[in-house]
Structure formats: C-alpha cells, structure tokens
Design an enzyme around this catalytic site. Sequence first.
Site, short mmCIF file in Angstrom:
data_model
loop_
_atom_site.label_atom_id
_atom_site.label_comp_id
_atom_site.label_asym_id
_atom_site.label_seq_id
_atom_site.Cartn_x
_atom_site.Cartn_y
_atom_site.Cartn_z
CB ALA A 227 64.84 0.19 52.62
CB ALA A 228 70.64 -0.34 51.34
N GLY A 229 70.18 0.56 54.34
CA GLY A 229 70.66 0.72 55.72
C GLY A 229 69.70 0.10 56.73
CG ASP A 230 65.71 1.42 56.95
OD1 ASP A 230 66.32 2.10 57.79
OD2 ASP A 230 64.90 1.91 56.14
O1 RIB Z 1 65.48 4.46 55.26
C1 RIB Z 1 64.58 4.59 54.20
C2 RIB Z 1 63.32 5.27 54.67
O2 RIB Z 1 63.62 6.59 55.09
C3 RIB Z 1 62.25 5.43 53.61
O3 RIB Z 1 61.41 4.30 53.49
C4 RIB Z 1 61.55 6.71 54.01
O4 RIB Z 1 60.25 6.50 54.47
C5 RIB Z 1 62.43 7.35 55.09
O5 RIB Z 1 61.90 7.21 56.33
#
Ligand code: RIB
Length: 285
Positions: A227-230
């Site tokens: 989730a760092a990229g998110d």
């Molecule tokens: O970007 C991280 C996410 O990628 C995770 O939370 C997982 O669910 C996948 O979708």
Amino acid sequence: MPSIVVVGSVNLDLVATVDRLPTPGETVTGADLNRFPGGKGANQALAAKRLGADVTLVACVGDDAAADEALALLREEGVELGMCQRIAGARSGTALIAVAASGENHIVVAPGANRALTPELLRLPEADALICQLETPIETIVRAAAEFTGWFVVNLAPAMHVDVSVLQRADLVVVNESEAAWYGDSLRACSGMIATTFGAAGAVLSKRGEDLARTKPPRIEAVDTTAAGDTFTAALTVALAEGQEPEEALKFACAAGAAAATKLGAQPSLPTRDDVIRLLADGGG
Ligand code: RIB
C-alpha cells in the site's frame, strides 16, 4: 478539502509475515498470519480520506462476511460507500500476501466480486478528481475516463494492457519502476503528467518527457511496503487537487508513501496528514 471519487477494488488481505520470501517451488514455514482490509481502490480511498479529502468509493464486494471486514475501516472513517455494491452469490476480493523481514512482499489477488464492476454498474458522482487502478475490469476504466469531466488519475497497477484512450485522457498517470519498464514506449501516449516511483530512491514527476520535479523520500525503516504505492497515488492526487506546486506535491506524496511502509498491513499503515507532516519535519525529504 478536495472531493475525490475512487473507482476500484476492495480486498481482504491475508498476510503471512516470514523471515524471507520463498523461491518458486519452495515452502517456508514459521509465518505469522493476519487479516487486514486492503485492495488498491479501497486503500487509495482511505489514504485520500486520512489526508483530508472528501472521498466516495465506487466498488463491488461479495455478499459474504469478508465484505464487512474489508469495508470496516472505510465505514468507520467516513468514506462514502453508497456506491459500493454487494454482489449476490459472489465472494469478496481476496489478496494472499507474504511479507519478508526486509519489508518486501509477494501478492496474489483473487478478484472475486471486483470482476462485477462492469461499465453497466458504473455510476459516477461529481468530484474534483477521480482515481482508478487496474484491479477492476478495464472496460470500466475506459468508461470512467470517457465520462468523468474532472481531473482524471490512473495508477497503472498491476501492469496490464490498457486502452490508449485512458492514457490520452489521464491528467496524471502513476507507475512504479517495474510498471514503467513493462509499459515502455506506450507511456508516450500520455498527454498529462507521469509520476514514476523508485521505492527508497524517490520519485519523478514529468510531462511529455520533461521533468517537473524529482524528490527522495525521508529515510525510514521499512516494515511492510504493501500500500505504499496506493498511498503515494492518493497523496499526490490530494496535493495537486489542492493546488500545491509539483515539487511540493511530490515531496508530500513520497513522504506519505514512506510513512505507509513503516507499519504492517495495508489500511492500518495509511498515514494521516499529521503523520506525513511530522515525517517531513523529522526525516528531511
Ligand atoms: O497495493 C496493495 C494492495 O494490492 C493490497 O492491499 C492487496 O489487496 C492488493 O490489491
């Protein structure tokens, strides 16, 4: 406070923390198992909310108990879920994640109900910006790109073929280093900005081949990069939608992504605005 709509995936993450990641065909044991809300769409929605935006999530979940678990933090923290649909008979999206002591991960996603977010089900509220990723059907992203009239952001993750109309329409495209290599010259179709992340080495924001900004993240001890990229994608969108200059916005997004890597789990690790400001103050940038 910018308004942001996220069109994307919701997953329940089953996370095994191990000393090191297995090589193909190898079994490693001794892992600890945890369950966290995740999914790129849901993570980006919650990250934008924690950073101060007004957020609506457009998504599909199954009609199982995993859906409630996956949506729990979004609901608790006030992400608008009125456009999140439960699909009868479908399982919610699930991600199987192995995280090594170094913070690196392997992720396998079983999309489940995320596959049901077809163009026919897509409803778009008005907002300043829309963010999508590639864990929901591509035709839906194409429709969103064509219909949405505000600022359009696409995070090209996971890497897969995407219609050129999406690249041409996007005001901002976000890729990591390996996605940038996967897309190669096809990214030349982008007429808006491209943000490329390089993990601990930082990020570059460019437009039509010219750098607008470059920055390094604050130094952190990586625990889990999930989730760092998110978080980077959501933070850059929020910052640019607020009118921050490219340099300042990229610095903010890099620090937010770094902050997300300091804790285990996707959504539990997403930083608040105060967390990011503190990290920038303490850790340089
Ligand atoms: O970007 C991280 C996410 O990628 C995770 O939370 C997982 O669910 C996948 O979708």
